[in-house]
Structures are given as structure tokens and as C-alpha cells.
Design a protein around this motif. Structure first.
Motif, short mmCIF file in Angstrom:
data_model
loop_
_atom_site.label_atom_id
_atom_site.label_comp_id
_atom_site.label_asym_id
_atom_site.label_seq_id
_atom_site.Cartn_x
_atom_site.Cartn_y
_atom_site.Cartn_z
N PHE A 149 59.38 40.60 38.97
CA PHE A 149 58.59 39.27 38.59
C PHE A 149 57.63 40.16 39.39
O PHE A 149 56.45 39.51 39.11
CB PHE A 149 59.31 38.37 39.60
CG PHE A 149 58.31 37.13 39.16
CD1 PHE A 149 58.09 35.97 38.28
CD2 PHE A 149 57.82 36.41 40.85
CE1 PHE A 149 57.38 35.33 38.45
CE2 PHE A 149 57.12 35.30 41.12
CZ PHE A 149 56.39 35.50 39.04
N ALA A 150 57.55 40.65 40.40
CA ALA A 150 56.59 40.94 41.31
C ALA A 150 55.79 42.11 40.63
O ALA A 150 55.02 42.37 40.61
CB ALA A 150 57.15 41.36 42.40
N PHE A 151 56.14 43.09 39.64
CA PHE A 151 55.58 44.06 39.10
C PHE A 151 55.15 43.46 37.69
O PHE A 151 53.96 43.50 37.57
CB PHE A 151 56.52 45.11 39.22
CG PHE A 151 56.82 45.99 40.23
CD1 PHE A 151 55.79 46.80 40.61
CD2 PHE A 151 57.95 46.06 41.05
CE1 PHE A 151 55.83 47.32 41.94
CE2 PHE A 151 58.63 47.42 42.03
CZ PHE A 151 57.10 47.50 42.70
N THR A 152 55.58 42.63 37.31
CA THR A 152 55.01 42.20 35.49
C THR A 152 54.18 40.76 36.10
O THR A 152 53.15 41.25 35.61
CB THR A 152 56.26 40.70 35.49
OG1 THR A 152 57.47 42.02 35.51
CG2 THR A 152 55.72 40.68 33.79
N ALA A 153 54.38 40.02 37.59
CA ALA A 153 53.11 39.71 37.64
C ALA A 153 52.24 40.35 38.16
O ALA A 153 50.27 39.44 38.10
CB ALA A 153 53.49 38.67 39.24
N ARG A 154 52.17 41.46 38.85
CA ARG A 154 50.90 42.10 39.67
C ARG A 154 50.49 42.81 38.23
O ARG A 154 49.05 42.73 37.74
CB ARG A 154 51.45 43.01 40.57
CG ARG A 154 50.97 43.73 41.00
CD ARG A 154 50.99 44.98 41.27
NE ARG A 154 51.83 46.10 40.41
CZ ARG A 154 52.15 47.56 40.31
NH1 ARG A 154 52.30 48.20 41.82
NH2 ARG A 154 52.81 48.62 39.36
N GLN A 194 50.24 42.15 35.07
CA GLN A 194 49.56 40.74 34.46
C GLN A 194 48.30 40.09 34.94
O GLN A 194 47.64 39.81 34.29
CB GLN A 194 50.97 39.42 34.12
CG GLN A 194 50.21 38.07 33.00
CD GLN A 194 51.55 37.23 32.60
OE1 GLN A 194 52.47 37.43 32.46
NE2 GLN A 194 51.16 36.31 33.27
N ALA A 195 48.40 39.92 36.55
CA ALA A 195 47.18 39.68 36.87
C ALA A 195 46.39 40.19 36.75
O ALA A 195 45.12 40.47 36.48
CB ALA A 195 47.43 39.46 38.20
#
Ligand code: CU
Length: 298
Positions: free
Chosen positions: A115-120, A122-123
Motif C-alpha cells: 500500500f505504501a509504495f503504491t500510494a507513494r 500514485q501520488a
């Protein structure tokens, strides 16, 4: 301890072997077989390497979990198999707290990590240029694309555009590539594309750019990036949008700034200026009816 020393001696060649194996990887392999990279690893936009990195690293982590899990399953099945002369149920074990805590925490850490790497990433992908060099409006319609190259004026009086038709067959039965709608982009310039739809939901996908975004009625999407390599890239609609969805193709030509300016000038001299607006909604481009003259040529 001799065993530890032996381990160290074993680790050195292993490390060398891994390094050699990775160095022997082609760019295609290092990028997880994703499209859009040249043999010497030049990415298609400033954001595609990040996307392939997320993809490849996720696969490495998941495969490691898979290999450990499959290995443990195989080992348990073989080591604890029923042997000759055994009968009844094996010893039943339950409530092993260390194991239960382990298999709660490990997936939790994995999920949080993904989640963290995807959210980073994607941001970063969803960060838009404040003042892009190039502002384009791309409009999806059943079953083609219109591209408007915005100028400086508020009312888009100085904009130029091209309107496309769906894929047309070439004499040999293939798709006539020259008749496809073509989006021109200047290399190494910041680009923001406004994504709109005339009718139903479409999705704007440039395959080698490793990203796509939907086009809706009533809510404009945006996509910002910098094309980093000249070339022709294939694009298509990625949202089933009706009968001729599969013919909703386009090409992207990333060219030098001079060629880009020449192209905009050619649109202007063809009189394709001003704002593409609702007046052009519901173009009748049905395949086989003959596309409106001239509109598919740019
Ligand atoms: Cu579509």
C-alpha cells in the motif's frame, strides 16, 4: 567456527553469481517485460521507470513469499506423509501462538508495504505540472479521439485541433496507420493532458507510457508527464465503450520541438483552430459509412 567461515566462503561466490546474473539481464527483463523501454534502457516518459520498478519489486517480494510457502507446503507433505503401517489421525495441534502471531504480522507488513509504495508512486503520477510547457485536451468519443492543442488564450481562440475517426482498413486488410488519429508531443517538455469524453466512459491508454486514465462526462481527468524519447507509440481505448471499441485506436508521435511547432502550424494553416466544443458532439463516424473528408488525416 568453521561452519560460519565455510558459509562466508559460500556466500562470496553466490553474491558474485547473483551480480553476474543481474548484470546479464536485458533491459526488458529488468523492467519485468513491460513495453516502452529501449535496449539501452531509455524510458518513454519520466515516470515509466518508477512504474516498472513498482511492478518488478512487487513481483520479487511476492515470488519470494510464494517460493517459501510452496517449499514449506512441499516439505510438510513429504516429511509428514502417512507411512506404511500408520492409521488414524495424526497428532492434532492447535493454538500455536508464535506461529499465529507470525502469520498475522507478516501479511500485515506485506499489505502495508504494498500500500505504501503504491500510494507513494500514485501520488507522484497524480501530481500535475503547475505551468506545463504543453497543454492538450484529449476527447474520447465513440469510436475515436479529438486532440486540441491549447494556446495562451483563455477562450482557446488560439488553440489548434485535429479530429479523428476510428481505425480504417488498409488495402491489405491491416489497419491504416496513417489514417489513425495522431497526438503529437514535443520531447523533453512538460505535458498535461486534460481528458474528456463526448458520450460514454472511455479510457486513454498509451501502452508504452505504462499508464491509463478514464474519460468521463462531467468530470475531467488530467495526466501529467514528460515524454523522454522520440518515437511513435500506440494508444487505444481501454474501457469497453460500445460496438467498435476495438477500433478506437490512436498513435502518439513524440517529436523534436521544431517538428511539433511545424505540426501545430500545419493545423493552423488547415483552418483547424479555436475551441473544440460540444458543437462537435456525436460525430457520425460509423465504420463503413465513409469518414468525413479530411478529418481523419491529421
Ligand atoms: Cu472508448
Amino acid at each position: 567456527m568453521p561452519s560460519k567461515r565455510r558459509l562466508r566462503w559460500a556466500a562470496a561466490p553466490l553474491g558474485v553469481a547473483v551480480a553476474v546474473a543481474l548484470a546479464g539481464c536485458t533491459t526488458t527483463e529488468l523492467n519485468g517485460y513491460l513495453p516502452g523501454f529501449t535496449d539501452d534502457g531509455v524510458q518513454a516518459t519520466d515516470r515509466t521507470e518508477m512504474i516498472s520498478g513498482l511492478w518488478v519489486n512487487s513481483w520479487i517480494v511476492l515470488l519470494a513469499v510464494g517460493v517459501i510457502t510452496w517449499g514449506l507446503m512441499g516439505w510438510a507433505a513429504i516429511a509428514y506423509r502417512r507411512r506404511r503401517g500408520q492409521s488414524g489421525l495424526p497428532v492434532q495441534l492447535r493454538y500455536n501462538m508464535p506461529i499465529e502471531i507470525f502469520y498475522t504480522i507478516v501479511p500485515f507488513v506485506l499489505v502495508i508495504g504494498f500500500f505504501a509504495f503504491t500510494a507513494r508512486d500514485q501520488a507522484i503520477l497524480e501530481t500535475h505540472w503547475e505551468d506545463p510547457d504543453v497543454s492538450i485536451t484529449a476527447i474520447g468519443k465513440q469510436w475515436a479521439w479529438d486532440f486540441q492543442y491549447n494556446g495562451e488564450e483563455e477562450d482557446n481562440a488560439d488553440a489548434v485541433w485535429s479530429m479523428g475517426v476510428q481505425a480504417q482498413p488498409a488495402p491489405n486488410g491491416d489497419i491504416d496507420q496513417d489514417a489513425l488519429p495522431t497526438l503529437y508531443l514535443p520531447v523533453d517538455k512538460t505535458v498535461t493532458i486534460n481528458l474528456q469524453s463526448r458520450d460514454v466512459i472511455h479510457s486513454f491508454w498509451i501502452i508504452d507510457f505504462l499508464y491509463k486514465k478514464d474519460m468521463y462526462i462531467g468530470r475531467d481527468n488530467q495526466w501529467s508527464f514528460t515524454p523522454t524519447r522520440e518515437g511513435t507509440f500506440a494508444g487505444k481505448c481501454a474501457e469497453l465503450c460500445g460496438e467498435y471499441h476495438s477500433m478506437m485506436l490512436f498513435n502518439v508521435k513524440v517529436v523534436s520541438e521544431g517538428e511539433y511547432e511545424d505540426y501545430l502550424a500545419s493545423l493552423e494553416s488547415a483552418g483547424q483552430t479555436g475551441d473544440i466544443n460540444d458543437a462537435y458532439d456525436r460525430l457520425q463516424n460509423l465504420p463503413g459509412t465513409g469518414a468525413p473528408e479530411g478529418e481523419g488525416e491529421n
